[in-house]
Design an enzyme around this catalytic site. Structure first.
Site, mmCIF file in Angstrom:
data_model
loop_
_atom_site.group_PDB
_atom_site.id
_atom_site.type_symbol
_atom_site.label_atom_id
_atom_site.label_comp_id
_atom_site.label_asym_id
_atom_site.label_seq_id
_atom_site.Cartn_x
_atom_site.Cartn_y
_atom_site.Cartn_z
ATOM 1 N N ARG A 27 0.824 -1.218 0.000
ATOM 2 C CA ARG A 27 0.000 0.000 0.000
ATOM 3 C C ARG A 27 0.852 1.260 0.000
ATOM 4 O O ARG A 27 0.468 2.268 -0.567
ATOM 5 C CB ARG A 27 -0.956 -0.026 1.191
ATOM 6 C CG ARG A 27 -2.085 -1.052 0.999
ATOM 7 C CD ARG A 27 -2.888 -1.281 2.268
ATOM 8 N NE ARG A 27 -3.227 -0.084 2.979
ATOM 9 C CZ ARG A 27 -4.468 0.390 3.141
ATOM 10 N NH1 ARG A 27 -5.491 -0.251 2.619
ATOM 11 N NH2 ARG A 27 -4.686 1.480 3.832
ATOM 12 N N SER A 28 2.027 1.215 0.604
ATOM 13 C CA SER A 28 2.955 2.349 0.532
ATOM 14 C C SER A 28 3.387 2.570 -0.914
ATOM 15 O O SER A 28 3.596 3.703 -1.347
ATOM 16 C CB SER A 28 4.188 2.099 1.400
ATOM 17 O OG SER A 28 3.829 1.987 2.751
ATOM 18 N N ARG B 3 1.460 12.737 -9.798
ATOM 19 C CA ARG B 3 1.380 14.191 -9.618
ATOM 20 C C ARG B 3 2.695 14.877 -9.985
ATOM 21 O O ARG B 3 2.689 15.965 -10.557
ATOM 22 C CB ARG B 3 1.000 14.534 -8.175
ATOM 23 C CG ARG B 3 -0.453 14.266 -7.877
ATOM 24 C CD ARG B 3 -1.367 15.213 -8.667
ATOM 25 N NE ARG B 3 -2.733 15.000 -8.287
ATOM 26 C CZ ARG B 3 -3.699 14.591 -9.105
ATOM 27 N NH1 ARG B 3 -3.437 14.372 -10.381
ATOM 28 N NH2 ARG B 3 -4.915 14.423 -8.665
ATOM 29 N N HIS C 271 2.594 15.333 -13.554
ATOM 30 C CA HIS C 271 1.718 16.461 -13.886
ATOM 31 C C HIS C 271 2.408 17.802 -13.645
ATOM 32 O O HIS C 271 2.085 18.797 -14.285
ATOM 33 C CB HIS C 271 0.419 16.403 -13.071
ATOM 34 C CG HIS C 271 -0.435 15.230 -13.411
ATOM 35 N ND1 HIS C 271 -1.349 14.720 -12.525
ATOM 36 C CD2 HIS C 271 -0.509 14.453 -14.511
ATOM 37 C CE1 HIS C 271 -1.958 13.684 -13.076
ATOM 38 N NE2 HIS C 271 -1.460 13.504 -14.286
ATOM 39 N N SER D 234 8.471 3.791 2.784
ATOM 40 C CA SER D 234 8.512 2.535 3.536
ATOM 41 C C SER D 234 8.265 2.824 5.003
ATOM 42 O O SER D 234 9.111 3.428 5.670
ATOM 43 C CB SER D 234 9.870 1.852 3.362
ATOM 44 O OG SER D 234 9.960 0.705 4.198
ATOM 45 N N GLY D 235 7.126 2.405 5.506
ATOM 46 C CA GLY D 235 6.805 2.647 6.904
ATOM 47 C C GLY D 235 7.849 2.065 7.837
ATOM 48 O O GLY D 235 8.358 2.740 8.723
ATOM 49 N N SER D 236 8.212 0.814 7.635
ATOM 50 C CA SER D 236 9.167 0.140 8.514
ATOM 51 C C SER D 236 10.605 0.547 8.231
ATOM 52 O O SER D 236 11.447 0.521 9.124
ATOM 53 C CB SER D 236 9.046 -1.378 8.358
ATOM 54 O OG SER D 236 9.519 -1.783 7.067
ATOM 55 N N GLY D 237 10.888 0.888 6.975
ATOM 56 C CA GLY D 237 12.266 1.175 6.583
ATOM 57 C C GLY D 237 13.120 -0.070 6.500
ATOM 58 O O GLY D 237 14.345 0.006 6.433
ATOM 59 N N GLU D 238 12.478 -1.231 6.484
ATOM 60 C CA GLU D 238 13.204 -2.503 6.496
ATOM 61 C C GLU D 238 12.800 -3.438 5.354
ATOM 62 O O GLU D 238 13.153 -4.617 5.384
ATOM 63 C CB GLU D 238 12.994 -3.216 7.843
ATOM 64 C CG GLU D 238 13.552 -2.478 9.033
ATOM 65 C CD GLU D 238 15.071 -2.332 9.028
ATOM 66 O OE1 GLU D 238 15.761 -3.057 8.264
ATOM 67 O OE2 GLU D 238 15.579 -1.474 9.777
ATOM 68 N N THR D 239 12.103 -2.954 4.354
ATOM 69 C CA THR D 239 11.689 -3.805 3.239
ATOM 70 C C THR D 239 12.921 -4.188 2.419
ATOM 71 O O THR D 239 13.629 -3.313 1.888
ATOM 72 C CB THR D 239 10.651 -3.083 2.366
ATOM 73 O OG1 THR D 239 9.565 -2.658 3.208
ATOM 74 C CG2 THR D 239 10.131 -3.989 1.261
ATOM 75 N N SER E 160 -1.819 1.215 7.968
ATOM 76 C CA SER E 160 -2.845 2.052 7.334
ATOM 77 C C SER E 160 -2.639 3.541 7.585
ATOM 78 O O SER E 160 -2.727 4.357 6.670
ATOM 79 C CB SER E 160 -4.249 1.649 7.784
ATOM 80 O OG SER E 160 -4.586 0.370 7.307
ATOM 81 N N GLU F 111 0.221 4.915 5.523
ATOM 82 C CA GLU F 111 -0.126 5.013 4.094
ATOM 83 C C GLU F 111 -1.046 6.205 3.829
ATOM 84 O O GLU F 111 -0.853 6.940 2.858
ATOM 85 C CB GLU F 111 -0.779 3.699 3.648
ATOM 86 C CG GLU F 111 0.162 2.512 3.761
ATOM 87 C CD GLU F 111 -0.476 1.233 4.257
ATOM 88 O OE1 GLU F 111 0.284 0.287 4.526
ATOM 89 O OE2 GLU F 111 -1.718 1.180 4.404
ATOM 90 N N ASP G 157 0.439 14.960 -1.332
ATOM 91 C CA ASP G 157 -0.441 15.991 -1.892
ATOM 92 C C ASP G 157 -0.089 17.378 -1.355
ATOM 93 O O ASP G 157 -0.162 18.374 -2.071
ATOM 94 C CB ASP G 157 -1.909 15.665 -1.611
ATOM 95 C CG ASP G 157 -2.467 14.610 -2.557
ATOM 96 O OD1 ASP G 157 -1.815 14.306 -3.576
ATOM 97 O OD2 ASP G 157 -3.564 14.089 -2.289
#
Length: 180
Positions: free
Chosen positions: A40-41, A51, A54, A80-85, A144, A147, A155
């Site tokens: 989802r990130s 954007r 655009h 990356s929320g965790s920063g560990e992907t 969630s 994200e 935005d």
């Protein structure tokens, strides 16, 4: 929905706006921007890439078949929320080896990606792998809140771009896809 909005507002109040202003300048002054994220990130970062396109930037999504090699003058922007992907860590290391700069949007400044990043946007909310007293707890599952806040942050960067760099919504509409 009201509970979610209150949670997001609380986390927004903890963000460092100065970080996004610096990153806005870096993005504006960079010719090519590569963007990467998983799950989802990754969806949020793809919306941001759209954007940026655009706004007239040359953007690439890491992993797409038409993405060229990254070079020293480029930016890799990772969400990356965790920063560990694991795959994103590999990409960040390759970008750094090529001389490119790395921007990270995360909840974890001490993560592997946090240590590789040249610039960072820190969102103070739990992610799917953390649950500490230092972060705002989320009532939502896994990442969630991160994200959602990422999409809002992206935005907000676009809005600041328009306000600071003489861009108009009409200019952006001219760059919108016409083959849909």
């Amino acid at each position: 929905m009201e509970v979610i909005m209150k949670e997001l507002e609380r986390s927004i109040s903890l963000m460092n706006v100065g970080e996004s202003e610096q990153i806005l300048q870096v993005l504006y002054n960079t010719k090519r921007i590569f963007l990467a994220g998983s799950g989802r990130s990754g969806l949020a970062i793809r919306a941001f890439a759209n954007r940026l396109l655009h706004l007239g930037k040359t953007v690439y999504i890491v992993g797409d078949i038409t993405t060229p090699s990254i070079q020293a003058e480029d930016i890799l922007f990772i969400g990356s929320g965790s920063g560990e992907t694991a795959g994103l860590i590999v990409n960040a290391k390759k970008a750094k080896q090529s001389g490119a700069k790395v921007i990270l949007n995360t909840t974890n400044s001490q993560s592997t990606l946090g240590k590789l990043a040249d610039y960072m946007l820190l969102i103070n909310v739990d992610n799917k792998e953390t649950d500490t007293d230092l972060m705002e707890s989320s009532i939502q599952p896994m990442g969630s809140a991160f994200e959602q806040l990422s999409l809002l942050l992206y935005d907000a960067i676009v809005l600041e771009w328009v306000a600071n760099f003489n861009e108009t919504y009409d200019d952006m509409k001219l760059r919108h896809a016409n083959l849909e």
